[in-house]
Design an enzyme around this catalytic site. Sequence first.
Site, mmCIF file in Angstrom:
data_model
loop_
_atom_site.group_PDB
_atom_site.id
_atom_site.type_symbol
_atom_site.label_atom_id
_atom_site.label_comp_id
_atom_site.label_asym_id
_atom_site.label_seq_id
_atom_site.Cartn_x
_atom_site.Cartn_y
_atom_site.Cartn_z
ATOM 1 N N CYS A 121 0.833 -1.202 0.000
ATOM 2 C CA CYS A 121 0.000 0.000 0.000
ATOM 3 C C CYS A 121 0.871 1.257 0.000
ATOM 4 O O CYS A 121 0.645 2.189 -0.774
ATOM 5 C CB CYS A 121 -0.934 -0.020 1.204
ATOM 6 S SG CYS A 121 -2.168 1.301 1.215
ATOM 7 N N CYS A 122 1.882 1.268 0.858
ATOM 8 C CA CYS A 122 2.815 2.404 0.906
ATOM 9 C C CYS A 122 3.577 2.527 -0.411
ATOM 10 O O CYS A 122 3.835 3.636 -0.890
ATOM 11 C CB CYS A 122 3.806 2.232 2.050
ATOM 12 S SG CYS A 122 3.119 2.456 3.705
ATOM 13 N N CYS A 202 -1.080 8.011 7.482
ATOM 14 C CA CYS A 202 -2.417 7.794 6.938
ATOM 15 C C CYS A 202 -3.378 7.333 8.034
ATOM 16 O O CYS A 202 -2.968 6.710 9.019
ATOM 17 C CB CYS A 202 -2.350 6.746 5.822
ATOM 18 S SG CYS A 202 -1.364 7.253 4.396
ATOM 19 N N CYS A 205 -3.458 3.566 9.269
ATOM 20 C CA CYS A 205 -2.253 2.977 9.861
ATOM 21 C C CYS A 205 -1.669 3.826 10.980
ATOM 22 O O CYS A 205 -0.490 3.691 11.307
ATOM 23 C CB CYS A 205 -1.211 2.742 8.773
ATOM 24 S SG CYS A 205 -1.753 1.624 7.467
ATOM 25 N N CYS A 224 7.610 3.662 5.967
ATOM 26 C CA CYS A 224 6.755 3.493 4.799
ATOM 27 C C CYS A 224 7.526 3.023 3.584
ATOM 28 O O CYS A 224 6.932 2.592 2.592
ATOM 29 C CB CYS A 224 6.041 4.801 4.476
ATOM 30 S SG CYS A 224 7.145 6.149 3.997
#
Length: 228
Positions: A121-122, A202, A205, A224
């Site tokens: 995702c990062c 975010c 998280c 990240c």
Amino acid sequence: MSLPHSDTAVTFNLAALNEEYATLDFQERIRRLYDYFPVEDVLFTSSFGTKSVVMLTLVSRANAAQKVHMLNTGYHFPETMAYRDTLARLTGLEVVEILPDPEKHALTRDTKMWDSQPGRCCHYNKVLPLRAVKARHKVWMSGVHSYQTMNRAAMEIFEEVDGLIHFHPLIDIEEGEFLYLLEKDKLPRHPLEALGYGSIGCTHCTRPGRGRAGRWAGKDKDECGLHT
């Protein structure tokens, strides 16, 4: 002095620069960077998190023409976006948003990738979008502190990664020094700090917690991927 991108890192003696900069205060380190590089060659990024305001203030004093890039993942807290606007007004720096690829971003949203694959995702929302921007610059300046993570503890003021010079002018700042600079200049704090957030990324998280303890809580992850 302006150098071709591919020759930049090998032309500069980074060991000598690290020795030179070790004796300078944080403000002078940033100011002197522009003796070596024109402002358009310098990429400055900020998360507009709890540790951002000191660096933004120092950069604005060193060179008001420096733009600050922000990775807008689409998952920031509303408070972070409002804080960004506050700090942009305070410092006068122009903020440039970096956005992820729409299809990759949609995939992370639709699959809730932050739960099952937070690293991926990062990568989609931060690492890949920044990569293209880094390619257009010779120096990447960021406000990381060595006490934040084990990975950052090993960083130097100047480093070379894949032909790009990384510049960390605050890498050796102590937490007490940082707090002193906050108080001395009466700088505004991130609004979520008052709710116990020590570090803010975010929404999915980030939880309240001291330091970076609230980032990716319960997962084997504390970065990240931008600074590894």
